[in-house]
Design a protein around this motif. Structure first.
Motif, PDB file in Angstrom:
ATOM      1  N   ALA A  44       0.820  -1.204   0.000  1.00  0.00           N
ATOM      2  CA  ALA A  44       0.000   0.000   0.000  1.00  0.00           C
ATOM      3  C   ALA A  44       0.860   1.264   0.000  1.00  0.00           C
ATOM      4  CB  ALA A  44      -0.926  -0.003   1.205  1.00  0.00           C
ATOM      5  N   TRP A 115     -10.168   3.872 -11.603  1.00  0.00           N
ATOM      6  CA  TRP A 115      -9.427   3.012 -10.691  1.00  0.00           C
ATOM      7  C   TRP A 115      -8.044   2.692 -11.274  1.00  0.00           C
ATOM      8  CZ3 TRP A 115     -11.485   1.827  -5.962  1.00  0.00           C
ATOM      9  CH2 TRP A 115     -12.856   2.058  -5.788  1.00  0.00           C
ATOM     10  N   TYR A 128      -5.204  -4.745  -5.819  1.00  0.00           N
ATOM     11  CA  TYR A 128      -5.689  -3.682  -4.944  1.00  0.00           C
ATOM     12  C   TYR A 128      -5.833  -2.415  -5.794  1.00  0.00           C
ATOM     13  CZ  TYR A 128      -4.631  -6.515  -0.794  1.00  0.00           C
ATOM     14  OH  TYR A 128      -4.614  -7.495   0.162  1.00  0.00           O
ATOM     15  N   THR A 130      -7.083   1.544  -6.360  1.00  0.00           N
ATOM     16  CA  THR A 130      -7.412   2.822  -5.720  1.00  0.00           C
ATOM     17  C   THR A 130      -8.108   3.710  -6.747  1.00  0.00           C
ATOM     18  OG1 THR A 130      -5.264   3.768  -6.292  1.00  0.00           O
ATOM     19  CG2 THR A 130      -5.463   2.684  -4.154  1.00  0.00           C
ATOM     20  N   TYR A 159      -9.780   0.775  -1.057  1.00  0.00           N
ATOM     21  CA  TYR A 159      -9.524  -0.152  -2.157  1.00  0.00           C
ATOM     22  C   TYR A 159     -10.796  -0.830  -2.670  1.00  0.00           C
ATOM     23  CZ  TYR A 159      -4.796   0.225  -0.265  1.00  0.00           C
ATOM     24  OH  TYR A 159      -3.603   0.699   0.200  1.00  0.00           O
ATOM     25  N   SER A 160     -10.738  -1.222  -3.944  1.00  0.00           N
ATOM     26  CA  SER A 160     -11.700  -2.157  -4.513  1.00  0.00           C
ATOM     27  C   SER A 160     -10.895  -3.309  -5.094  1.00  0.00           C
ATOM     28  CB  SER A 160     -12.541  -1.498  -5.615  1.00  0.00           C
ATOM     29  OG  SER A 160     -13.623  -2.336  -5.990  1.00  0.00           O
ATOM     30  N   GLY A 161     -11.534  -4.477  -5.220  1.00  0.00           N
ATOM     31  CA  GLY A 161     -10.829  -5.641  -5.744  1.00  0.00           C
ATOM     32  C   GLY A 161     -11.799  -6.705  -6.193  1.00  0.00           C
ATOM     33  N   TRP A 171     -13.567  -8.404   3.078  1.00  0.00           N
ATOM     34  CA  TRP A 171     -13.979  -7.213   2.356  1.00  0.00           C
ATOM     35  C   TRP A 171     -15.495  -7.189   2.179  1.00  0.00           C
ATOM     36  CZ3 TRP A 171     -10.308  -4.937  -1.850  1.00  0.00           C
ATOM     37  CH2 TRP A 171      -9.010  -4.842  -1.328  1.00  0.00           C
TER      38      TRP A 171
END
Length: 554
Positions: A44, A115, A128, A130, A159-161, A171
């Protein structure tokens, strides 16, 4: 501000201000590599940098890393990936409520955001992402799920994944996709890699069935190459292993491979194989039968090695007391000694008194299909052959010309087995084994009294240990007050890392550990002692001693 921290005696962790700087340093090292430096692992706001101490010292490498520019490359050539999503996730309404939005507004904001892939970790292909929307920030679930379906689209923190395969996870689930985010049959298995741009699009129905990546079978029929080995019983566990698949860390893939690499190399040398040929890593009670004549050797944690004569084909040797080869006596080869199996002969291994894992090499190697350049089984990532089962047939490869097995008397060239621990030197339950560690990268999360507790007591290896890590038990380690309740952003972890979860009971990471982790790592077992850690049985005790970094303080 750059901080360079010790991650192991052959790895540094670079702490930066944010994800952009971490990716910039990753791109710099990828475009202009440093001699002796391996594949970096972005986190990160960190970059894990492995290196070869014989090529560069920690101090010299740290100076080089501090001198690197921290500006991202031009994004005009960045790859854009579109992910179609059906927004019907189990947590969609709850996440919208946490943000004070309607579900329609959440979907609109998630699809409108731009993203970027910051790093890949947790599991192969798990990117990951952002975004440019600073309000799309939600907490993780208070209680993680034990099962998150493959293709789940999720949010946590900023974050999105997308979950590449079914796995546990904490998550928040907002939708699902059929986009094949991980496919080992592609030239680029990970759909999303650091620096890629990603757009989510809302769809009503997903087109076609979910893409599943089938695992290549661990065995095929008889008649391939110079013969096969038939698994009669795998014992507690039997896996195909080699030296692993280094070089795929950028896609979220750990190297994996044999836990006791010197043991694997010694077994291969004994039968005349290249050192990286695939072998069987056995935990207690393996039984196999030769289909066609073979030459084998067993090293590592070896109990009794018994060769029971057969009758020249499958189906022989079915009784413990009477068998078709009863006119020929059983043989008991010595550990590290090459021995022959005739067609139908059976190999039996008993559980060792010391250590955990034995390595069974066959001349020509186990010739199962490679995945990402390796035949190793990674139990966490689900890569490579499945764990062996009764009835599996393992094809044997064609031996390389010019390589010969060591003599039938078991003698070897000088130094051939020098890097393999002698069976008498392997750890045993109830005994204390000393492991050297270097402190870092997060030893500053613990005070001097806690570090003394880490090194001043014996830690018990619990039965919950496996190839992912050794779960240890002792007087708990506590964080300094200012770090209590703090969530560490995910960062790269080495094999041998001592990760400290909130319970205070450390986990010693082994070969199949997650590439990144979110709990502080107080120290790491030095590289030379990692194979010894892989041979520690449940009930063994560990005493950690601190080794100062041989390359100087970074």
């Amino acid at each position: 501000m750059i901080r360079v921290l010790t991650a192991r005696d052959d790895a540094l962790l670079v702490e930066l201000d944010d994800l952009d700087q971490a990716v910039a340093l990753y791109e710099s090292l990828t475009a202009d590599p440093v001699r002796g430096v391996g594949v970096p692992v972005p986190g990160a706001r960190t970059l894990l940098v492995p290196f070869r101490p014989s090529a560069i010292t920690a101090r010299v490498l740290a100076a080089e890393l501090r001198a690197r520019p921290l500006e991202r490359r031009a994004t005009s050539a960045a790859r854009t990936v579109e992910i179609p999503v059906r927004y019907d996730g189990a947590d969609l309404a709850e996440v919208a409520g946490l943000l004070g939005w309607s579900t329609d507004e959440l979907v609109r904001r998630h699809t409108a955001a731009a993203w970027t892939v910051g790093f890949v970790g947790f599991a192969p292909g798990f990117a990951y992402l952002t975004s440019d929307d600073p309000e799309l920030v939600v907490p993780r679930r208070a209680s993680p799920r034990t099962r998150v379906p493959a293709g789940s689209v999720a949010l946590a923190g900023p974050y999105s994944g997308v979950y590449p395969r079914e796995s546990p996870g904490g998550w928040q689930l907002v939708g699902r996709t059929d986009a094949p985010v991980w496919d080992v049959t592609r030239e680029r298995p990970a759909l999303m890699l650091p620096g890629d741009k990603v757009r989510f699009t809302a769809v009503r129905d997903l087109v076609g069935p979910r893409v599943e990546t089938p695992t290549e079978p661990a065995a095929t029929g008889a008649g391939l190459g110079p013969g096969t080995l038939e698994v009669i019983s795998p014992g507690v566990q039997a896996l195909v292993q080699d030296l692993g698949r280094p070089g795929s860390e950028g896609a979220g893939v750990s190297a994996s491979g044999a836990l006791d690499r010197p043991g694997l190399r010694a077994a291969n040398r004994a039968v005349g194989n290249p050192s990286d040929a695939a072998v069987i890593e056995s935990v207690g009670g393996l039984r196999m039968r030769a289909r066609g004549p073979q030459v084998l050797a067993v090293t590592g944690a070896v109990g009794d090695v018994v060769v029971r004569p057969g009758a020249g084909g499958p189906g022989s040797g079915g009784s413990d007391t009477a068998h078709p080869g009863a006119d020929r006596p059983d043989r008991r080869p010595r550990p590290g000694e090459p021995f022959a199996l005739d067609d139908g002969d059976e190999l039996r291994l008993t559980a060792p008194a010391r250590g955990v894992r034995a390595y069974v090499a066959v001349r020509g190697g186990i010739d199962v299909p490679p995945v990402l350049g390796s035949r190793a089984t990674d139990v966490l990532a689900g890569l490579g052959p499945d764990p062996l089962e009764p009835g599996d047939l393992l094809p044997v490869g064609v031996p390389d010309r010019g390589l010969t097995a060591t003599s039938a008397s078991g003698s070897t060239a000088p130094g051939d087995l020098a890097d393999a621990p002698a069976p008498g030197g392997l750890p045993a339950a109830g005994e204390v084994t000393e492991l050297r560690i270097v402190l870092g990268p997060r030893d500053d999360w613990f005070d001097a009294a806690t570090i003394e507790r880490l090194t001043g007591q014996d830690w018990l290896v619990t039965p919950r240990s496996n190839r992912i890590g050794l779960r240890l038990e002792g007087e708990p380690l506590s964080r300094v007050p200012e770090q209590e309740g703090t969530e560490l952003p995910s960062e790269g972890c080495v094999t041998g890392a001592l990760q400290v979860p909130p319970s205070g009971q450390p986990v010693l990471f082994l070969a199949d550990h997650p590439l990144t982790g979110g709990y502080p790592v107080v120290g790491a077992v030095v590289a030379d002692h990692v194979p010894l850690a892989g041979q520690l049985p449940a009930g063994a005790r560990i005493r950690f001693t601190i080794q100062h970094h041989p390359g100087g303080t970074p």
